[in-house]
Scaffold this motif. Structure first.
Motif, PDB file in Angstrom:
ATOM      1  N   ARG A 200       0.820  -1.161  -0.017  1.00 38.39           N
ATOM      2  CA  ARG A 200       0.009  -0.049  -0.097  1.00 38.39           C
ATOM      3  C   ARG A 200       0.757   1.496   0.002  1.00 38.39           C
ATOM      4  O   ARG A 200       0.372   2.480  -0.251  1.00 38.39           O
ATOM      5  CB  ARG A 200      -0.795  -0.001   1.176  1.00 38.39           C
ATOM      6  CG  ARG A 200      -1.919  -0.972   1.104  1.00 38.39           C
ATOM      7  CD  ARG A 200      -3.178  -0.585   2.175  1.00 38.39           C
ATOM      8  NE  ARG A 200      -4.059  -2.101   2.208  1.00 38.39           N
ATOM      9  CZ  ARG A 200      -4.146  -3.084   3.146  1.00 38.39           C
ATOM     10  NH1 ARG A 200      -3.067  -3.010   4.034  1.00 38.39           N
ATOM     11  NH2 ARG A 200      -5.079  -3.986   2.985  1.00 38.39           N
ATOM     12  N   THR A 201       2.235   1.133   0.424  1.00 33.30           N
ATOM     13  CA  THR A 201       3.186   2.273   0.532  1.00 33.30           C
ATOM     14  C   THR A 201       3.551   2.456  -1.115  1.00 33.30           C
ATOM     15  O   THR A 201       4.250   3.605  -1.268  1.00 33.30           O
ATOM     16  CB  THR A 201       4.115   2.218   1.304  1.00 33.30           C
ATOM     17  OG1 THR A 201       5.173   1.376   0.917  1.00 33.30           O
ATOM     18  CG2 THR A 201       3.796   1.931   2.712  1.00 33.30           C
ATOM     19  N   LEU A 202       3.408   1.639  -1.883  1.00 31.02           N
ATOM     20  CA  LEU A 202       4.137   1.824  -3.493  1.00 31.02           C
ATOM     21  C   LEU A 202       3.597   3.081  -4.116  1.00 31.02           C
ATOM     22  O   LEU A 202       2.274   3.298  -4.047  1.00 31.02           O
ATOM     23  CB  LEU A 202       3.674   0.736  -4.065  1.00 31.02           C
ATOM     24  CG  LEU A 202       4.550  -0.804  -4.095  1.00 31.02           C
ATOM     25  CD1 LEU A 202       4.354  -1.698  -4.912  1.00 31.02           C
ATOM     26  CD2 LEU A 202       6.108  -0.091  -4.385  1.00 31.02           C
ATOM     27  N   THR A 203       4.132   3.696  -4.578  1.00 26.81           N
ATOM     28  CA  THR A 203       3.913   4.758  -5.473  1.00 26.81           C
ATOM     29  C   THR A 203       4.781   5.202  -6.718  1.00 26.81           C
ATOM     30  O   THR A 203       6.147   4.747  -6.438  1.00 26.81           O
ATOM     31  CB  THR A 203       3.725   6.203  -4.769  1.00 26.81           C
ATOM     32  OG1 THR A 203       3.546   7.256  -5.476  1.00 26.81           O
ATOM     33  CG2 THR A 203       5.214   6.536  -4.102  1.00 26.81           C
ATOM     34  N   PHE A 204       4.211   5.393  -7.994  1.00 27.24           N
ATOM     35  CA  PHE A 204       5.098   5.720  -8.899  1.00 27.24           C
ATOM     36  C   PHE A 204       5.490   7.210  -9.147  1.00 27.24           C
ATOM     37  O   PHE A 204       5.987   7.710 -10.221  1.00 27.24           O
ATOM     38  CB  PHE A 204       4.426   4.992 -10.331  1.00 27.24           C
ATOM     39  CG  PHE A 204       4.048   3.822 -10.176  1.00 27.24           C
ATOM     40  CD1 PHE A 204       4.999   2.746  -9.568  1.00 27.24           C
ATOM     41  CD2 PHE A 204       2.899   3.065 -10.449  1.00 27.24           C
ATOM     42  CE1 PHE A 204       4.864   1.344  -9.322  1.00 27.24           C
ATOM     43  CE2 PHE A 204       2.624   1.811 -10.244  1.00 27.24           C
ATOM     44  CZ  PHE A 204       3.539   0.999  -9.937  1.00 27.24           C
ATOM     45  N   THR A 205       5.110   7.988  -8.037  1.00 31.75           N
ATOM     46  CA  THR A 205       4.925   9.148  -8.284  1.00 31.75           C
ATOM     47  C   THR A 205       6.038   9.780  -7.144  1.00 31.75           C
ATOM     48  O   THR A 205       6.027   9.545  -6.116  1.00 31.75           O
ATOM     49  CB  THR A 205       3.745  10.198  -7.865  1.00 31.75           C
ATOM     50  OG1 THR A 205       2.728   9.835  -8.973  1.00 31.75           O
ATOM     51  CG2 THR A 205       4.033  11.554  -7.937  1.00 31.75           C
ATOM     52  N   ASP A 206       7.137  10.534  -7.689  1.00 25.85           N
ATOM     53  CA  ASP A 206       8.263  11.099  -6.803  1.00 25.85           C
ATOM     54  C   ASP A 206       7.570  11.769  -5.453  1.00 25.85           C
ATOM     55  O   ASP A 206       7.108  13.036  -5.566  1.00 25.85           O
ATOM     56  CB  ASP A 206       9.168  11.899  -7.592  1.00 25.85           C
ATOM     57  CG  ASP A 206      10.645  12.299  -6.799  1.00 25.85           C
ATOM     58  OD1 ASP A 206      10.493  11.872  -5.452  1.00 25.85           O
ATOM     59  OD2 ASP A 206      11.274  12.836  -7.307  1.00 25.85           O
ATOM     60  N   PRO A 207       7.865  11.109  -4.283  1.00 25.04           N
ATOM     61  CA  PRO A 207       7.199  12.078  -3.071  1.00 25.04           C
ATOM     62  C   PRO A 207       7.913  13.296  -2.744  1.00 25.04           C
ATOM     63  O   PRO A 207       7.550  14.038  -2.299  1.00 25.04           O
ATOM     64  CB  PRO A 207       7.136  11.041  -2.053  1.00 25.04           C
ATOM     65  CG  PRO A 207       8.520  10.095  -2.374  1.00 25.04           C
ATOM     66  CD  PRO A 207       8.319  10.013  -3.978  1.00 25.04           C
ATOM     67  N   THR A 208       9.164  13.305  -3.282  1.00 22.94           N
ATOM     68  CA  THR A 208      10.067  14.328  -2.951  1.00 22.94           C
ATOM     69  C   THR A 208       9.733  15.874  -3.749  1.00 22.94           C
ATOM     70  O   THR A 208       9.813  16.893  -3.257  1.00 22.94           O
ATOM     71  CB  THR A 208      11.659  14.217  -3.457  1.00 22.94           C
ATOM     72  OG1 THR A 208      11.667  13.957  -4.475  1.00 22.94           O
ATOM     73  CG2 THR A 208      12.093  13.054  -2.486  1.00 22.94           C
ATOM     74  N   ALA A 209       9.004  15.373  -4.944  1.00 24.17           N
ATOM     75  CA  ALA A 209       8.643  16.512  -5.592  1.00 24.17           C
ATOM     76  C   ALA A 209       7.579  17.100  -5.112  1.00 24.17           C
ATOM     77  O   ALA A 209       7.010  18.170  -5.187  1.00 24.17           O
ATOM     78  CB  ALA A 209       8.035  15.954  -7.131  1.00 24.17           C
ATOM     79  N   GLU A 210       6.450  16.151  -4.430  1.00 25.35           N
ATOM     80  CA  GLU A 210       5.432  16.730  -3.590  1.00 25.35           C
ATOM     81  C   GLU A 210       5.918  17.413  -2.561  1.00 25.35           C
ATOM     82  O   GLU A 210       5.241  18.474  -2.109  1.00 25.35           O
ATOM     83  CB  GLU A 210       4.579  15.366  -3.049  1.00 25.35           C
ATOM     84  CG  GLU A 210       3.823  14.870  -4.441  1.00 25.35           C
ATOM     85  CD  GLU A 210       3.011  13.682  -3.781  1.00 25.35           C
ATOM     86  OE1 GLU A 210       2.998  13.323  -2.643  1.00 25.35           O
ATOM     87  OE2 GLU A 210       2.388  12.804  -4.598  1.00 25.35           O
ATOM     88  N   ALA A 211       6.883  17.229  -1.750  1.00 28.79           N
ATOM     89  CA  ALA A 211       7.646  17.687  -0.758  1.00 28.79           C
ATOM     90  C   ALA A 211       7.926  19.228  -0.968  1.00 28.79           C
ATOM     91  O   ALA A 211       7.859  19.955  -0.382  1.00 28.79           O
ATOM     92  CB  ALA A 211       8.744  17.056   0.001  1.00 28.79           C
ATOM     93  N   ASP A 212       8.712  19.164  -2.205  1.00 28.12           N
ATOM     94  CA  ASP A 212       9.105  20.591  -2.922  1.00 28.12           C
ATOM     95  C   ASP A 212       8.282  21.508  -3.015  1.00 28.12           C
ATOM     96  O   ASP A 212       8.198  22.783  -2.960  1.00 28.12           O
ATOM     97  CB  ASP A 212       9.838  20.207  -4.394  1.00 28.12           C
ATOM     98  CG  ASP A 212      11.169  19.326  -3.837  1.00 28.12           C
ATOM     99  OD1 ASP A 212      11.622  19.606  -2.919  1.00 28.12           O
ATOM    100  OD2 ASP A 212      11.680  19.132  -4.799  1.00 28.12           O
ATOM    101  N   ARG A 213       6.794  21.039  -3.381  1.00 32.08           N
ATOM    102  CA  ARG A 213       5.680  21.800  -3.889  1.00 32.08           C
ATOM    103  C   ARG A 213       5.014  22.411  -2.419  1.00 32.08           C
ATOM    104  O   ARG A 213       4.090  23.164  -2.338  1.00 32.08           O
ATOM    105  CB  ARG A 213       4.424  21.142  -4.573  1.00 32.08           C
ATOM    106  CG  ARG A 213       5.062  20.913  -5.956  1.00 32.08           C
ATOM    107  CD  ARG A 213       3.881  20.648  -6.807  1.00 32.08           C
ATOM    108  NE  ARG A 213       3.391  19.227  -6.274  1.00 32.08           N
ATOM    109  CZ  ARG A 213       3.632  18.188  -6.740  1.00 32.08           C
ATOM    110  NH1 ARG A 213       4.581  18.166  -7.767  1.00 32.08           N
ATOM    111  NH2 ARG A 213       3.016  16.969  -6.743  1.00 32.08           N
ATOM    112  N   GLY A 214       5.445  21.767  -1.236  1.00 31.68           N
ATOM    113  CA  GLY A 214       4.742  22.148  -0.027  1.00 31.68           C
ATOM    114  C   GLY A 214       3.939  21.143   0.568  1.00 31.68           C
ATOM    115  O   GLY A 214       3.387  20.234  -0.182  1.00 31.68           O
ATOM    116  N   ALA A 215       3.828  21.084   1.916  1.00 28.21           N
ATOM    117  CA  ALA A 215       2.910  19.869   2.485  1.00 28.21           C
ATOM    118  C   ALA A 215       1.554  20.433   2.288  1.00 28.21           C
ATOM    119  O   ALA A 215       0.972  21.621   2.334  1.00 28.21           O
ATOM    120  CB  ALA A 215       3.099  20.091   4.137  1.00 28.21           C
TER     121      ALA A 215
END
Length: 232
Positions: A200-215
């Motif tokens: 369930r934690t698998l993701t194909f989207t870079d989570p660091t990119a989401e972090a760069d956009r802000g929480a």
């Protein structure tokens, strides 16, 4: 790969194909150790007292053998788990993640075609934050580690529980395989939960990119929510 979703973004090395979260109690092995790192580890082991040195040397040889075997397979991640067992002894398990090419075929169709087949081992579809996945589990015999008792011919065999979740990754026509193996058959239900929690934690989207956009708010059913729900 990045085992810390939302972690520090780097500009070196190939772009990860997927991201994941490790359950508590699991330690990820370095499958590409440097020569200097191996030499330093061997030096530290040689400086230990006699009995401790012998145990550490056995673990070191097992690690070296495991790395050599896994590097011949499409294994991207290998983590060793140790948790309290029902009999007071530690229960161990091995968690691996792999990216297996589907030969250019549609990975979802490949897996869907296996459901109910003779080679599926009871494979069934499951819902995951990244989409549909396919779960299969079995108990099988395998060679047990260690030296056979004196007078016994052939290696010792033991039973293991093996659970697998296969997830199609349409962008690269690959199949992401999450597999968990343990000899603690009596804890199969618990390890199934660990396996599904990891999937369930698998993701194909870079989570660091989401972090760069802000929480932002955690989307229900997303990988971020799965990490919080399954691993705290």
């Amino acid at each position: 790969m990045n085992n810390q979703p939302g972690g520090t973004k780097t500009d070196t090395g190939p772009r990860p194909q997927f991201w994941y979260g490790l359950p508590r109690g699991y330690l990820e092995l370095d499958l590409n150790p440097t020569e200097d790192g191996v030499a330093e580890l061997a030096r530290q082991i040689s400086g230990l007292p006699g009995e401790a040195r012998e145990r550490a040397d056995q673990a070191f040889r097992l690690y070296a053998t495991t790395v050599l075997l896994l590097r011949k397979q499409p294994v991207a991640v290998c983590a060793l788990g140790m948790h309290p067992g029902g009999d007071g002894e530690a229960s161990t398990s091995v968690l691996t993640l792999s990216a297996v090419p589907s030969g250019g075929a549609n990975p979802t169709r490949v897996l869907a075609g296996m459901v109910g087949g003779n080679a599926s081992d009871g494979m069934r579809p499951i819902e995951l934050p990244v989409g549909i996945g396919f779960l299969t589990e079995q108990v099988r015999k395998t060679v047990a580690p260690g030296v056979p008792p004196e007078g016994q011919e052939g290696p010792v065999e033991g039973s293991i529980w093996q659970g697998t979740v296969a997830v199609p990754e349409p962008r690269t026509s690959s199949i992401i395989v999450v597999q968990l193996v343990t000899s603690s058959l009596e804890l199969a239900d618990d390890y199934r939960s660990v396996l599904l929690g990891t999937a369930r934690t698998l993701t194909f989207t870079d989570p660091t990119a989401e972090a760069d956009r802000g929480a932002g708010p955690v989307v229900p059913g997303s990988a971020a929510q799965a990490v919080r729900s399954d691993f705290g």
